[in-house]
Design an enzyme around this catalytic site. Structure first.
Site, short mmCIF file in Angstrom:
data_model
loop_
_atom_site.label_atom_id
_atom_site.label_comp_id
_atom_site.label_asym_id
_atom_site.label_seq_id
_atom_site.Cartn_x
_atom_site.Cartn_y
_atom_site.Cartn_z
N LYS A 116 -21.19 33.68 158.28
CA LYS A 116 -21.96 34.71 158.98
C LYS A 116 -23.32 34.19 159.43
CE LYS A 116 -18.40 36.92 158.09
NZ LYS A 116 -17.35 37.02 159.12
N GLU A 200 -30.57 41.01 156.26
CA GLU A 200 -30.59 41.76 157.52
C GLU A 200 -31.35 43.05 157.31
OE1 GLU A 200 -26.78 42.69 159.19
OE2 GLU A 200 -26.27 40.60 159.55
N HIS A 235 -14.86 51.21 154.33
CA HIS A 235 -14.52 50.09 155.20
C HIS A 235 -13.06 50.11 155.66
CE1 HIS A 235 -18.48 48.80 154.34
NE2 HIS A 235 -18.21 48.66 153.05
N ARG A 292 -8.98 37.63 165.51
CA ARG A 292 -7.57 38.02 165.42
C ARG A 292 -7.29 39.18 166.36
NH1 ARG A 292 -10.25 40.64 161.09
NH2 ARG A 292 -10.16 42.89 161.33
C1 MV4 Z 1 -24.60 46.68 158.15
C2 MV4 Z 1 -24.89 48.06 158.06
C3 MV4 Z 1 -26.19 48.46 158.29
N1 MV4 Z 1 -27.14 47.55 158.58
N2 MV4 Z 1 -25.58 45.82 158.44
C4 MV4 Z 1 -20.07 46.92 156.75
C5 MV4 Z 1 -18.93 46.06 157.12
C6 MV4 Z 1 -19.51 44.80 157.62
N3 MV4 Z 1 -18.83 44.38 158.79
C7 MV4 Z 1 -20.94 45.11 157.89
N4 MV4 Z 1 -21.17 46.43 157.45
C8 MV4 Z 1 -22.37 47.03 157.64
N5 MV4 Z 1 -23.38 46.20 157.96
C9 MV4 Z 1 -26.80 46.25 158.65
N6 MV4 Z 1 -27.76 45.36 158.91
C10 MV4 Z 1 -23.84 48.93 157.76
C11 MV4 Z 1 -22.57 48.41 157.54
C12 MV4 Z 1 -21.55 49.37 157.27
C13 MV4 Z 1 -20.51 49.60 158.19
C14 MV4 Z 1 -20.42 48.92 159.39
C15 MV4 Z 1 -19.39 49.15 160.27
C16 MV4 Z 1 -18.43 50.11 159.98
C17 MV4 Z 1 -18.50 50.80 158.81
C18 MV4 Z 1 -19.52 50.56 157.90
C19 MV4 Z 1 -19.59 51.28 156.71
C20 MV4 Z 1 -20.59 51.02 155.82
C21 MV4 Z 1 -21.57 50.07 156.09
#
Ligand code: MV4
Length: 498
Positions: A116, A200, A235, A292
């Site tokens: 990442k 982040e 998720h 994917r």
């Molecule tokens: C985040 C975020 C808020 N701020 N990053 C969760 C899965 C992973 N792909 C990254 N995720 C998140 N990253 C920052 N800087 C909130 C999430 C997140 C989330 C993101 C997408 C879809 C669902 C989610 C559920 C909880 C938290």
């Protein structure tokens, strides 16, 4: 073009790939485990090969066995579906070595996007906005504290080798930093054998918007517009749609251009998805790149009229993309509901068992991608996804109405599903108005629907009807009853769904 494709997956996505193979006149070879001897994908492929017992590491994750099988049966390509080997750079490298075409990106792109911090570095250098934070791993508590202060709390600590929500931790103030830092590092080492972590800024109540991209071997890159995947729980995505009701034309141009930049930056080959968070001001930030074909690809197919699996196969065979960016436009609106074998009203408890009676919706604008049918077994060994219901219409509102209609046509007897939970979400006024973010299905929402009086009744009726359907099914008079006394069956339906 390929002569034979080994489909290294199971369930609905294996079926999906086999169908495109057949339309292209390419032989398909399925693999199946002990648990999938009579499964749909096993029966539908031109050839099927037993590869081991039910646990995935003995069968669908047995790299040596699958590669040897591909060579033995003369398969010139492997389609990984999603999950299993889809984002395993080592597996892809083995395919490359053995001159078997992996239908997907290069092992190099997958490895690059798997880190990442490397991905963030690359994006930042290629006009793709990233979430404020670091592009290097944090070496010490003091260094981390300084950066968190600059970025501003709350911040997220994330594992560099993580993704999909695994290995991240929110920090609200400097007081929490040290212990969170140590814990995240420890967990990352345990889960990913790599304790690199980075910082982040925590984006509050964002939406999850992702862009479908494609790259071919001739340096062409296109996007296929965005999907909105904010309706999720822990998720696990539950409902996806295309286009997003939140994205206006100007934002669409910016976010799709950023996604194409991301694809070009890593010489991306085949189908990929660039994930973004979008805040209430429609500012968007790169999150991850999924290397994917995704579960939710059908909503993109419905609004573009394309077959993404055929395009994947064609590109992997060395052909140019079959369309230009200018050929594409968004036609109508599509929603996907994921039908899971789980008890949504009881902490999403998985519900394994035999599907004793099954019939799915159809009719105008309805598509069902399913790996199961009557007599199929949902086992604890694999994903509890039974079916994907995709509804298309000219507008979002009519697509929602169609989705409610289609959900009410499902009959799945023998186990508990999330169908009534899906109906509650889809019919929710905020959902209908497009007023939601990734926290929509939060504890308050779950509490409010669990308190609905008639919801308790629905749950009870669903449990009873599952048993009822099982008894009907095992009774040989069931067919007579159905054809001669349709109204009796409909009364039961009314009870179940009104
Ligand atoms: C985040 C975020 C808020 N701020 N990053 C969760 C899965 C992973 N792909 C990254 N995720 C998140 N990253 C920052 N800087 C909130 C999430 C997140 C989330 C993101 C997408 C879809 C669902 C989610 C559920 C909880 C938290």
């Amino acid at each position: 073009m390929f002569k034979k494709i080994l489909v290294a997956n199971r369930g609905e996505i294996a079926v999906r790939v086999i169908r495109s193979c057949r339309e292209l006149g390419i032989k398909s070879a399925a693999i199946y485990s002990e648990a999938d001897k009579t499964s749909l994908h096993t029966r539908l492929a031109d050839e099927s090969y037993y590869i081991g017992s039910a646990p995935a590491h003995d069968s669908y994750l047995n790299k040596e066995k699958i590669l040897k099988l591909a060579l033995d049966i003369g398969a010139d390509a492997i389609h990984p579906g999603y999950g299993f080997f889809a984002e395993n750079s080592e597996f892809i490298r083995e395919c490359e070595k053995n001159k078997i075409t992996f239908i997907g990106p290069s092992s190099k792109s997958v490895a690059l996007m798997g880190s990442k911090t490397e991905a963030r570095k690359l994006m930042a250098n290629n006009k793709v906005p990233i979430v404020p934070g670091t592009t290097e791993s944090i070496k010490s508590v003091n260094n981390g504290l300084k950066i968190a202060q600059e970025v501003g709390y709350p911040v997220l600590l994330k594992a560099s080798a993580g993704g999909g929500g695994k290995g991240m931790r929110r920090i609200n103030s400097s007081k929490e930093f040290e212990s969170a830092f140590e814990a995240t590092k420890r967990e990352a080492l345990k889960a990913f054998a790599n304790d690199d972590i980075y910082i982040e800024k925590f984006i509050l109540n964002p939406r999850h918007i992702e862009v479908q991209i494609f790259g071919d071997k001739h340096g062409n890159y296109v996007h296929l517009f965005e999907r909105e995947c904010s309706i999720q729980r822990r998720h696990q995505k539950i409902i996806e749609e295309a286009p997003s009701s939140f994205v206006d034309e100007i934002t669409r141009q910016k976010i799709t251009a950023a996604a194409v930049n991301a694809a070009r930056a890593c010489n991306y080959l085949n189908a990929g998805t660039v994930e973004f968070l979008m805040d209430a001001d429609k500012k968007f930030y790169f999150l991850e790149m999924n290397t994917r074909l995704q579960v939710e690809h059908p909503v993109t197919e419905m609004i573009t009229g394309l077959d993404l699996v055929k395009e994947q196969i064609s590109i992997a065979a060395g052909n140019k993309l079959s369309f230009n960016q200018n050929d594409l436009k968004i036609n109508g609106h599509a929603l996907e509901c994921r039908i899971y074998a789980e008890d949504s009203f009881n902490n999403f408890l998985p519900s394994a068992g035999l599907i004793l009676s099954y019939s799915h919706p159809s009719g105008p604008g309805v598509r069902v991608d399913s790996g199961f049918d009557n007599g199929s077994q949902i086992t604890v060994h694999y994903d509890p996804l039974i079916s994907k219901l995709v509804c298309w219409s000219d507008t979002r509102q009519s697509a929602i109405d169609r989705m409610l209609r289609a959900l009410s046509e499902y009959i799945i007897g023998g186990l508990i599903t999330n169908i009534s939970f899906l109906k509650i979400i889809v019919d929710n006024p905020s959902f209908r108005n497009g007023n939601f973010n990734i926290n929509f299905l939060n504890d308050d929402f779950m509490k409010s629907i669990n308190e609905l009086e008639n919801n308790k009744e629905i749950q009870e009726i669903e449990k009873i009807s599952a048993i009822f359907a099982a008894i009907l099914k095992s009774n040989s008079s069931v067919n007579n009853l159905r054809s001669n006394h349709t109204e009796t069956v409909n009364l039961w339906q009314e009870q179940l769904y009104e």
